[in-house]
Write a protein that holds these residues in place. Structure first.
Motif, PDB file in Angstrom:
ATOM      1  N   MET A 265       0.762  -1.148  -0.082  1.00 40.23           N
ATOM      2  CA  MET A 265      -0.091  -0.152  -0.054  1.00 40.23           C
ATOM      3  C   MET A 265       0.818   1.306  -0.046  1.00 40.23           C
ATOM      4  O   MET A 265       0.419   2.148  -0.652  1.00 40.23           O
ATOM      5  CB  MET A 265      -0.905  -0.004   1.239  1.00 40.23           C
ATOM      6  CG  MET A 265      -1.805  -1.118   1.139  1.00 40.23           C
ATOM      7  SD  MET A 265      -3.076  -0.795   2.741  1.00 40.23           S
ATOM      8  CE  MET A 265      -4.191  -1.940   2.126  1.00 40.23           C
ATOM      9  N   ALA A 266       1.994   1.280   0.870  1.00 47.38           N
ATOM     10  CA  ALA A 266       2.763   2.530   0.640  1.00 47.38           C
ATOM     11  C   ALA A 266       3.294   2.648  -0.524  1.00 47.38           C
ATOM     12  O   ALA A 266       3.369   3.775  -0.847  1.00 47.38           O
ATOM     13  CB  ALA A 266       3.789   2.360   1.799  1.00 47.38           C
ATOM     14  N   SER A 267       3.699   1.810  -1.291  1.00 48.99           N
ATOM     15  CA  SER A 267       4.438   1.725  -2.595  1.00 48.99           C
ATOM     16  C   SER A 267       3.437   2.393  -3.553  1.00 48.99           C
ATOM     17  O   SER A 267       3.749   3.275  -4.351  1.00 48.99           O
ATOM     18  CB  SER A 267       4.896   0.474  -3.042  1.00 48.99           C
ATOM     19  OG  SER A 267       5.979   0.218  -2.111  1.00 48.99           O
ATOM     20  N   LYS A 268       2.021   2.085  -3.336  1.00 47.56           N
ATOM     21  CA  LYS A 268       1.116   2.445  -4.292  1.00 47.56           C
ATOM     22  C   LYS A 268       0.619   4.095  -4.006  1.00 47.56           C
ATOM     23  O   LYS A 268       0.294   4.787  -4.857  1.00 47.56           O
ATOM     24  CB  LYS A 268      -0.124   1.699  -4.315  1.00 47.56           C
ATOM     25  CG  LYS A 268       0.132   0.429  -4.945  1.00 47.56           C
ATOM     26  CD  LYS A 268      -1.007  -0.590  -5.020  1.00 47.56           C
ATOM     27  CE  LYS A 268      -0.617  -1.794  -5.432  1.00 47.56           C
ATOM     28  NZ  LYS A 268      -1.927  -2.804  -5.542  1.00 47.56           N
ATOM     29  N   ILE A 269       0.770   4.400  -2.611  1.00 49.29           N
ATOM     30  CA  ILE A 269       0.779   5.782  -2.154  1.00 49.29           C
ATOM     31  C   ILE A 269       1.818   6.759  -2.848  1.00 49.29           C
ATOM     32  O   ILE A 269       1.612   7.746  -3.071  1.00 49.29           O
ATOM     33  CB  ILE A 269       0.485   6.013  -0.756  1.00 49.29           C
ATOM     34  CG1 ILE A 269      -0.973   5.192  -0.269  1.00 49.29           C
ATOM     35  CG2 ILE A 269       0.478   7.498  -0.211  1.00 49.29           C
ATOM     36  CD1 ILE A 269      -1.285   5.002   1.021  1.00 49.29           C
ATOM     37  N   GLU A 270       2.962   6.057  -2.775  1.00 49.31           N
ATOM     38  CA  GLU A 270       4.203   6.779  -3.338  1.00 49.31           C
ATOM     39  C   GLU A 270       3.967   7.140  -4.861  1.00 49.31           C
ATOM     40  O   GLU A 270       4.320   8.196  -5.192  1.00 49.31           O
ATOM     41  CB  GLU A 270       5.285   5.978  -3.114  1.00 49.31           C
ATOM     42  CG  GLU A 270       6.024   5.663  -2.052  1.00 49.31           C
ATOM     43  CD  GLU A 270       7.449   5.026  -2.129  1.00 49.31           C
ATOM     44  OE1 GLU A 270       8.457   5.834  -2.214  1.00 49.31           O
ATOM     45  OE2 GLU A 270       7.479   4.125  -1.799  1.00 49.31           O
ATOM     46  N   ASP A 271       3.498   6.363  -5.728  1.00 49.90           N
ATOM     47  CA  ASP A 271       2.842   6.638  -6.791  1.00 49.90           C
ATOM     48  C   ASP A 271       1.880   7.685  -6.952  1.00 49.90           C
ATOM     49  O   ASP A 271       2.142   8.622  -7.783  1.00 49.90           O
ATOM     50  CB  ASP A 271       2.019   5.211  -7.548  1.00 49.90           C
ATOM     51  CG  ASP A 271       3.209   4.136  -7.615  1.00 49.90           C
ATOM     52  OD1 ASP A 271       4.721   4.326  -7.749  1.00 49.90           O
ATOM     53  OD2 ASP A 271       3.047   3.024  -8.017  1.00 49.90           O
ATOM     54  N   LEU A 272       1.097   7.591  -6.078  1.00 50.61           N
ATOM     55  CA  LEU A 272      -0.026   9.076  -5.957  1.00 50.61           C
ATOM     56  C   LEU A 272       0.750  10.063  -5.841  1.00 50.61           C
ATOM     57  O   LEU A 272       0.295  11.112  -6.347  1.00 50.61           O
ATOM     58  CB  LEU A 272      -1.131   8.680  -5.005  1.00 50.61           C
ATOM     59  CG  LEU A 272      -2.112   7.228  -5.228  1.00 50.61           C
ATOM     60  CD1 LEU A 272      -2.939   7.128  -4.006  1.00 50.61           C
ATOM     61  CD2 LEU A 272      -2.829   7.632  -6.420  1.00 50.61           C
ATOM     62  N   LEU A 273       1.737   9.886  -4.791  1.00 51.24           N
ATOM     63  CA  LEU A 273       2.572  11.213  -4.621  1.00 51.24           C
ATOM     64  C   LEU A 273       3.215  11.835  -5.699  1.00 51.24           C
ATOM     65  O   LEU A 273       3.727  12.975  -5.645  1.00 51.24           O
ATOM     66  CB  LEU A 273       3.084  11.257  -3.319  1.00 51.24           C
ATOM     67  CG  LEU A 273       2.401  11.021  -1.996  1.00 51.24           C
ATOM     68  CD1 LEU A 273       3.275  10.406  -0.957  1.00 51.24           C
ATOM     69  CD2 LEU A 273       1.820  12.382  -1.622  1.00 51.24           C
ATOM     70  N   ARG A 274       3.536  11.117  -6.578  1.00 47.95           N
ATOM     71  CA  ARG A 274       4.358  11.548  -7.935  1.00 47.95           C
ATOM     72  C   ARG A 274       3.248  12.216  -8.839  1.00 47.95           C
ATOM     73  O   ARG A 274       4.000  12.657  -9.758  1.00 47.95           O
ATOM     74  CB  ARG A 274       5.114  10.389  -8.619  1.00 47.95           C
ATOM     75  CG  ARG A 274       6.195   9.739  -7.661  1.00 47.95           C
ATOM     76  CD  ARG A 274       6.936   8.559  -8.404  1.00 47.95           C
ATOM     77  NE  ARG A 274       7.953   7.900  -7.422  1.00 47.95           N
ATOM     78  CZ  ARG A 274       7.717   6.791  -6.835  1.00 47.95           C
ATOM     79  NH1 ARG A 274       6.515   5.906  -7.263  1.00 47.95           N
ATOM     80  NH2 ARG A 274       8.537   6.077  -5.876  1.00 47.95           N
ATOM     81  N   GLU A 275       2.195  12.158  -8.792  1.00 49.96           N
ATOM     82  CA  GLU A 275       1.439  12.648  -9.636  1.00 49.96           C
ATOM     83  C   GLU A 275       0.712  14.074  -8.990  1.00 49.96           C
ATOM     84  O   GLU A 275       0.870  14.473  -7.881  1.00 49.96           O
ATOM     85  CB  GLU A 275       0.028  11.896  -9.631  1.00 49.96           C
ATOM     86  CG  GLU A 275      -0.005  10.457 -10.178  1.00 49.96           C
ATOM     87  CD  GLU A 275      -0.991   9.545 -10.196  1.00 49.96           C
ATOM     88  OE1 GLU A 275      -2.218  10.166  -9.832  1.00 49.96           O
ATOM     89  OE2 GLU A 275      -0.962   8.605 -10.486  1.00 49.96           O
ATOM     90  N   ASP A 276       0.633  15.131  -9.885  1.00 49.23           N
ATOM     91  CA  ASP A 276       0.265  16.603  -9.911  1.00 49.23           C
ATOM     92  C   ASP A 276      -1.185  16.614  -9.369  1.00 49.23           C
ATOM     93  O   ASP A 276      -1.981  17.599  -9.909  1.00 49.23           O
ATOM     94  CB  ASP A 276       0.621  17.407 -10.971  1.00 49.23           C
ATOM     95  CG  ASP A 276       0.832  18.859 -10.391  1.00 49.23           C
ATOM     96  OD1 ASP A 276       0.732  18.977  -9.141  1.00 49.23           O
ATOM     97  OD2 ASP A 276       0.556  19.793 -11.368  1.00 49.23           O
TER      98      ASP A 276
END
Length: 309
Positions: A265-276
């Motif tokens: 889950m943390a890795s997928k939230i990291e992906d979200l944080l890379r989006e604007d």
């Protein structure tokens, strides 16, 4: 032990009742007299100017839980998208995963996988719940356990149709937000199906025992109360107690449902944080606490993690 009741409160299992899926679309209505008090726990995670809100949920509820506190609804209003463990409005993926991971072939049945003593206990629990054995004999032990504890919660007034995800989805629909999933029904059910027969039988026995002596509901109400009052200390104490218990149910919850999934889950939230785009993420409450909880993992990975309450 930390029974399947706690699993169902803390880990979003699509259609956990197995036999009663149709109520997912009934959004909880906020009563006029309900006070918007702090519930659950809310974090703000930032990275390079991007923001994701992280909210701890439970997957059943009562009308009195709504509306949610203003800080939560404002955070969702700011977000471009709502992200949940799974989108519980989709019955088709659930039904496919249920058939694949939760049922035996037509020529097989649960009585071939249980000892006579466990089978007798199961038949008694089914009789008490008003469920004919012939209607569920093709279900695997893990699903039977989750079904029975889910029914126990509903009899006590904790409804899936008033779960927090249902309320969040209703707001997202009104605000025309995109809805995304962190996981899938296929993945969640495959975790339970990964238990060998002996482990599934023990999982069933432990949950039948806690249903029989009333401990299941007591523990469920304790965790629900901690969520409803945003009592993080009580949730942390619950987790500490859980780690001390040596049971199949407790070990499976900690090792597979939490420690395995939290880094994912943390890795997928990291992906979200890379989006604007700002995102609002809702996951089961127990994913949020402890040294292996999602907020701690994100902080360890270098993200700015602020607990709002």
């Amino acid at each position: 032990m930390k029974s399947g009741v706690i699993v169902l409160l803390s880990v979003c299992l699509a259609g956990w009742l197995g036999l009663a899926h149709a109520d997912n679309n009934a959004a909880p209505a906020a009563t006029a007299q309900a006070a918007a008090v702090k519930r659950g726990t809310l974090y703000r995670v930032r990275h390079l100017g991007n923001t994701t809100y992280l909210f701890g949920t439970i997957h059943v509820g009562k009308p009195a839980f709504f509306p949610l506190e203003d800080e939560v609804t404002r955070a969702l209003a700011r977000a471009k998208k709502l992200v949940l463990e799974i989108d519980i409005r989709k019955p088709e993926p659930f039904q496919l995963a249920l058939h694949k991971h939760g049922t035996y072939p037509v020529a097989d049945a649960v009585d071939r996988h249980l000892s006579p003593d466990t089978l007798a206990q199961l038949r008694t629990a089914l009789d008490d719940a008003g469920i004919p054995y012939e209607d569920v004999r093709h279900l695997k032990p893990w699903l039977l356990a989750n079904m029975l504890v889910g029914l126990g919660l509903e009899r006590s007034g904790y409804l899936r149709s008033h779960g927090i995800e249902v309320f969040l989805l209703s707001l997202a629909d009104k605000q025309a937000k995109d809805v995304h999933e962190l996981e899938s029904a296929e993945y969640q059910m495959s975790l339970f199906d990964s238990m060998p027969d002996a482990m599934q039988e023990q999982y069933l026995r432990e949950n039948l025992a806690e249903l029989g002596d009333g401990n299941a509901l007591k523990k469920a109400e304790s965790l629900i109360d901690a969520w409803a009052n945003a009592n993080g200390d009580a949730v942390e104490a619950f987790m500490r107690d859980s780690l001390l218990e040596k049971t199949t149910s407790g070990d499976f919850m900690q090792r597979v449902l939490l420690d395995k999934r939290n880094p994912e889950m943390a890795s997928k939230i990291e992906d979200l944080l890379r989006e604007d785009e700002t995102a609002f993420v809702g996951v089961g409450l127990l994913h949020m606490v402890g040294e292996t909880g999602v907020p701690t993992l994100l902080r360890q990975r270098g993200y700015e993690v602020e607990k709002l309450y």
